[in-house]
Write a protein that holds these residues in place. Structure first.
Motif, PDB file in Angstrom:
ATOM      1  N   GLY A   1       0.804  -1.231   0.000  1.00  0.00           N
ATOM      2  CA  GLY A   1       0.000   0.000   0.000  1.00  0.00           C
ATOM      3  C   GLY A   1       0.833   1.275   0.000  1.00  0.00           C
ATOM      4  N   ILE A   2       2.142   1.132   0.059  1.00  0.00           N
ATOM      5  CA  ILE A   2       3.040   2.285  -0.032  1.00  0.00           C
ATOM      6  C   ILE A   2       4.159   1.947  -1.013  1.00  0.00           C
ATOM      7  N   THR A   3       4.767   2.973  -1.570  1.00  0.00           N
ATOM      8  CA  THR A   3       5.884   2.788  -2.496  1.00  0.00           C
ATOM      9  C   THR A   3       7.157   3.276  -1.825  1.00  0.00           C
ATOM     10  N   ALA A   4       8.090   2.380  -1.617  1.00  0.00           N
ATOM     11  CA  ALA A   4       9.368   2.744  -0.995  1.00  0.00           C
ATOM     12  C   ALA A   4      10.145   3.636  -1.957  1.00  0.00           C
ATOM     13  N   MET A   5      10.680   4.737  -1.425  1.00  0.00           N
ATOM     14  CA  MET A   5      11.393   5.720  -2.235  1.00  0.00           C
ATOM     15  C   MET A   5      12.871   5.779  -1.876  1.00  0.00           C
ATOM     16  N   SER A   6      13.324   4.907  -0.990  1.00  0.00           N
ATOM     17  CA  SER A   6      14.741   4.871  -0.614  1.00  0.00           C
ATOM     18  C   SER A   6      15.093   3.449  -0.218  1.00  0.00           C
ATOM     19  N   ASN A   7      16.366   3.189  -0.181  1.00  0.00           N
ATOM     20  CA  ASN A   7      16.803   1.896   0.308  1.00  0.00           C
ATOM     21  C   ASN A   7      16.537   1.813   1.808  1.00  0.00           C
ATOM     22  N   PRO A   8      16.076   0.667   2.279  1.00  0.00           N
ATOM     23  CA  PRO A   8      15.820   0.521   3.714  1.00  0.00           C
ATOM     24  C   PRO A   8      17.112   0.492   4.512  1.00  0.00           C
ATOM     25  N   VAL A   9      17.061   1.046   5.715  1.00  0.00           N
ATOM     26  CA  VAL A   9      18.233   1.122   6.583  1.00  0.00           C
ATOM     27  C   VAL A   9      17.871   0.527   7.941  1.00  0.00           C
ATOM     28  N   TRP A  10      18.598  -0.484   8.344  1.00  0.00           N
ATOM     29  CA  TRP A  10      18.361  -1.165   9.612  1.00  0.00           C
ATOM     30  C   TRP A  10      18.943  -0.348  10.754  1.00  0.00           C
ATOM     31  N   SER A  11      18.224  -0.268  11.872  1.00  0.00           N
ATOM     32  CA  SER A  11      18.756   0.415  13.051  1.00  0.00           C
ATOM     33  C   SER A  11      19.870  -0.427  13.655  1.00  0.00           C
ATOM     34  N   PRO A  12      20.821   0.203  14.334  1.00  0.00           N
ATOM     35  CA  PRO A  12      21.935  -0.548  14.924  1.00  0.00           C
ATOM     36  C   PRO A  12      21.500  -1.641  15.903  1.00  0.00           C
ATOM     37  N   ASP A  13      20.365  -1.439  16.600  1.00  0.00           N
ATOM     38  CA  ASP A  13      19.903  -2.467  17.541  1.00  0.00           C
ATOM     39  C   ASP A  13      19.041  -3.541  16.871  1.00  0.00           C
ATOM     40  N   GLY A  14      18.773  -3.398  15.564  1.00  0.00           N
ATOM     41  CA  GLY A  14      18.012  -4.399  14.827  1.00  0.00           C
ATOM     42  C   GLY A  14      16.519  -4.356  15.034  1.00  0.00           C
ATOM     43  N   ARG A  15      16.022  -3.391  15.790  1.00  0.00           N
ATOM     44  CA  ARG A  15      14.581  -3.315  16.093  1.00  0.00           C
ATOM     45  C   ARG A  15      13.763  -2.637  15.010  1.00  0.00           C
ATOM     46  N   TRP A  16      14.392  -1.845  14.143  1.00  0.00           N
ATOM     47  CA  TRP A  16      13.668  -1.032  13.167  1.00  0.00           C
ATOM     48  C   TRP A  16      14.332  -1.091  11.796  1.00  0.00           C
ATOM     49  N   ILE A  17      13.510  -0.941  10.761  1.00  0.00           N
ATOM     50  CA  ILE A  17      13.987  -0.667   9.416  1.00  0.00           C
ATOM     51  C   ILE A  17      13.334   0.645   8.998  1.00  0.00           C
ATOM     52  N   ALA A  18      14.135   1.620   8.627  1.00  0.00           N
ATOM     53  CA  ALA A  18      13.624   2.927   8.211  1.00  0.00           C
ATOM     54  C   ALA A  18      13.745   3.081   6.704  1.00  0.00           C
TER      55      ALA A  18
END
Length: 176
Positions: A38-55
């Motif tokens: 339902g959304i279009t990613a406009m950048s490469n995903p970046v993992w948080s250093p603690d592994g809890r999030w992908i931005a």
């Protein structure tokens, strides 16, 4: 790559035509999982250093988008719950070449925003109010940046129409 090196997050349009989604796959190529829809990613995903999030930057599939008006999204891992970070500004994607940067403690995201021909660095706290803080206030373009391993400084290249580009180092809280 995830911080533990076991998974890779990537963008692919394999699920729907004109729908670039974020996917996660094990490093050995097994267990490919779609994270967004339902959304279009406009950048490469970046993992948080603690592994809890992908931005990542994204826009809703149903909206017409501009390169400089993407929104910031995070997916919590491992449950893959995706939600936008409400901001008082947009995130620029620079044709998929923009990258967001995590502070080493995974509590702050840094990104660039292009407005009226000028690029500046902004930050937003995770779990905060969604109010982005402008870190730089410059005229010109910031084609690249990085946050120091300790999280206390940002290095970036700044160029203008009369300057090919100089390296700057500032505290993450902003200033000179």
């Amino acid at each position: 790559w995830s911080p533990d090196g076991k998974q890779i997050a990537f963008v692919s349009g394999r699920s729907e035509y004109y729908a670039d989604d974020v996917w996660v796959v094990n490093a050995d190529g097994s267990h490919e999982v779609r994270v967004t829809s339902g959304i279009t990613a406009m950048s490469n995903p970046v993992w948080s250093p603690d592994g809890r999030w992908i931005a990542f930057n994204a826009v809703k599939n149903c909206e017409y988008w501009f390169e400089d008006m993407a929104e910031l999204y995070v997916a919590s891992m491992p449950d893959r719950t995706v939600h936008p970070i409400p901001l008082n500004t947009y995130v620029s994607d620079f044709e998929m070449s923009a990258r967001m940067y995590w502070a080493p403690d995974s509590q702050t995201l840094y990104f660039r925003f292009l407005s009226r021909g000028d690029t500046n660095i902004w930050s937003v706290k995770m779990g905060g109010t969604g109010v982005a803080t402008q870190v730089t206030n410059l005229e010109g373009f910031i084609p690249s940046m990085d946050v120091s391993p300790t999280g206390n400084a940002i290095a970036f290249i700044h160029s203008t129409s009369v300057s090919p580009g100089d390296l700057f180092l500032i505290p993450t809280l902003g200033g000179e």
